[in-house]
Design a protein around this motif. Structure first.
Motif, short mmCIF file in Angstrom:
data_model
loop_
_atom_site.label_atom_id
_atom_site.label_comp_id
_atom_site.label_asym_id
_atom_site.label_seq_id
_atom_site.Cartn_x
_atom_site.Cartn_y
_atom_site.Cartn_z
N VAL A 1 0.85 -1.19 0.00
CA VAL A 1 0.00 0.00 0.00
C VAL A 1 0.89 1.24 0.00
N HIS A 2 0.62 2.12 -0.93
CA HIS A 2 1.34 3.39 -0.99
C HIS A 2 0.29 4.51 -0.91
N PRO A 3 -0.08 4.91 0.32
CA PRO A 3 -1.12 5.94 0.45
C PRO A 3 -0.66 7.25 -0.16
N TYR A 4 -1.55 7.90 -0.86
CA TYR A 4 -1.20 9.22 -1.40
C TYR A 4 -1.83 10.27 -0.51
N ASN A 5 -1.02 10.77 0.40
CA ASN A 5 -1.43 11.86 1.28
C ASN A 5 -1.10 13.18 0.60
N ASN A 6 -1.51 14.26 1.23
CA ASN A 6 -1.05 15.57 0.81
C ASN A 6 0.47 15.48 0.64
N PRO A 7 1.02 16.00 -0.44
CA PRO A 7 2.46 15.83 -0.67
C PRO A 7 3.34 16.33 0.47
N TRP A 8 2.84 17.22 1.29
CA TRP A 8 3.63 17.74 2.41
C TRP A 8 2.91 17.50 3.74
N SER A 9 2.40 16.30 3.94
CA SER A 9 1.65 16.02 5.17
C SER A 9 2.56 15.76 6.38
N TRP A 10 3.78 15.32 6.14
CA TRP A 10 4.72 15.03 7.22
C TRP A 10 4.13 14.07 8.25
N MET A 11 3.29 13.16 7.83
CA MET A 11 2.62 12.18 8.68
C MET A 11 1.96 12.85 9.88
N ASN A 12 1.22 13.91 9.57
CA ASN A 12 0.44 14.59 10.60
C ASN A 12 -0.77 13.73 10.96
N ALA A 13 -1.60 14.22 11.87
CA ALA A 13 -2.75 13.44 12.36
C ALA A 13 -3.68 13.01 11.22
N GLN A 14 -3.88 13.89 10.25
CA GLN A 14 -4.76 13.55 9.13
C GLN A 14 -4.15 12.40 8.30
N ALA A 15 -2.87 12.44 8.06
CA ALA A 15 -2.21 11.39 7.29
C ALA A 15 -2.23 10.05 8.03
N ILE A 16 -2.08 10.09 9.34
CA ILE A 16 -2.15 8.87 10.14
C ILE A 16 -3.56 8.28 10.04
N ALA A 17 -4.57 9.12 10.22
CA ALA A 17 -5.96 8.65 10.15
C ALA A 17 -6.28 8.10 8.76
N TYR A 18 -5.81 8.77 7.72
CA TYR A 18 -6.04 8.33 6.35
C TYR A 18 -5.39 6.96 6.09
N THR A 19 -4.16 6.80 6.55
CA THR A 19 -3.45 5.53 6.37
C THR A 19 -4.16 4.41 7.14
N ASP A 20 -4.57 4.69 8.37
CA ASP A 20 -5.32 3.70 9.14
C ASP A 20 -6.62 3.32 8.42
N GLU A 21 -7.29 4.29 7.84
CA GLU A 21 -8.54 4.00 7.13
C GLU A 21 -8.30 3.10 5.93
N ILE A 22 -7.26 3.37 5.17
CA ILE A 22 -6.93 2.50 4.03
C ILE A 22 -6.67 1.08 4.50
N ILE A 23 -5.91 0.94 5.57
CA ILE A 23 -5.61 -0.39 6.09
C ILE A 23 -6.88 -1.07 6.60
N ASP A 24 -7.75 -0.32 7.26
CA ASP A 24 -9.04 -0.88 7.70
C ASP A 24 -9.83 -1.42 6.51
N VAL A 25 -9.89 -0.66 5.43
CA VAL A 25 -10.62 -1.09 4.23
C VAL A 25 -10.03 -2.38 3.68
N LEU A 26 -8.71 -2.45 3.61
CA LEU A 26 -8.05 -3.66 3.10
C LEU A 26 -8.31 -4.87 4.00
#
Length: 183
Positions: A5-30
């Motif tokens: 899985v290669h999540p495409y976050n905002n190009p400059w998210s720096w793994m902020n809270a939104q990027a963490i939540a987004y990545t967790d959501e992708i993994i939940d879906v999978l």
């Protein structure tokens, strides 16, 4: 069977809270879609800012990864804010709405400042000795020094290479580290 899985976050998210939540959501879906058991191993990987993301994700992930492999990761986000003139604006946009000061926000997503809170899993870091974008002395070597007494961390310095430019041999070792974490 591996799902990469290669999540495409905002190009400059720096793994902020939104990027963490987004990545967790992708993994939940999978996990739901493929009916994966909760024991399915997750390995966190990345390069540069993605290397920072792979390290930070181990701390905040809904499902703790079994290993982390990073290439030329940013490890001290507070220092990185001052390391190059192009960085403050990207970090500001990623953390501007965090509570507290900018320094506190940066520390909340800085592997060096999270070291004691990161899970006890194997961490394998590759850093190119000639990296001019993310100084190995200021990042990976400092993280290794901070973690080596309490965490399983291996730092592989790659000679004669620039930022994220692993040699053919180092790329093989990078892939082997991922496989080893899955075994």
């Amino acid at each position: 069977g591996v799902i990469y899985v290669h999540p495409y976050n905002n190009p400059w998210s720096w793994m902020n809270a939104q990027a963490i939540a987004y990545t967790d959501e992708i993994i939940d879906v999978l996990f739901e879609h493929y009916e994966l058991p909760e024991s399915t191993p997750i390995v966190s990987t990345g390069h540069s800012m993605g290397g920072l993301a792979s390290l930070v994700y181990t701390r905040y992930a809904k499902r703790t990864p079994v290993g982390c492999i990073a290439n030329c990761p940013v490890c001290d986000l507070v220092y990185h804010f001052t390391e190059r003139p192009d960085l403050p604006r990207t970090l500001y946009t990623a953390f501007m709405d965090y509570e507290g000061s900018m320094e506190e926000a940066l520390k909340s997503c800085s592997p060096l400042h999270l070291a004691e809170q990161m899970p006890d899993i194997p961490y394998t870091i590759f850093h190119c000795e000639g990296d001019k974008r993310v100084n190995p002395e200021s990042h990976s070597k400092r993280l290794e020094d901070r973690m080596k007494e309490t965490r399983r961390i291996t730092l592989n310095m790659v000679p004669l290479r620039g930022h994220c430019d692993l040699s053919a041999e180092a790329r093989v070792e990078y892939r082997k580290a991922i496989q080893k974490a899955l075994d």
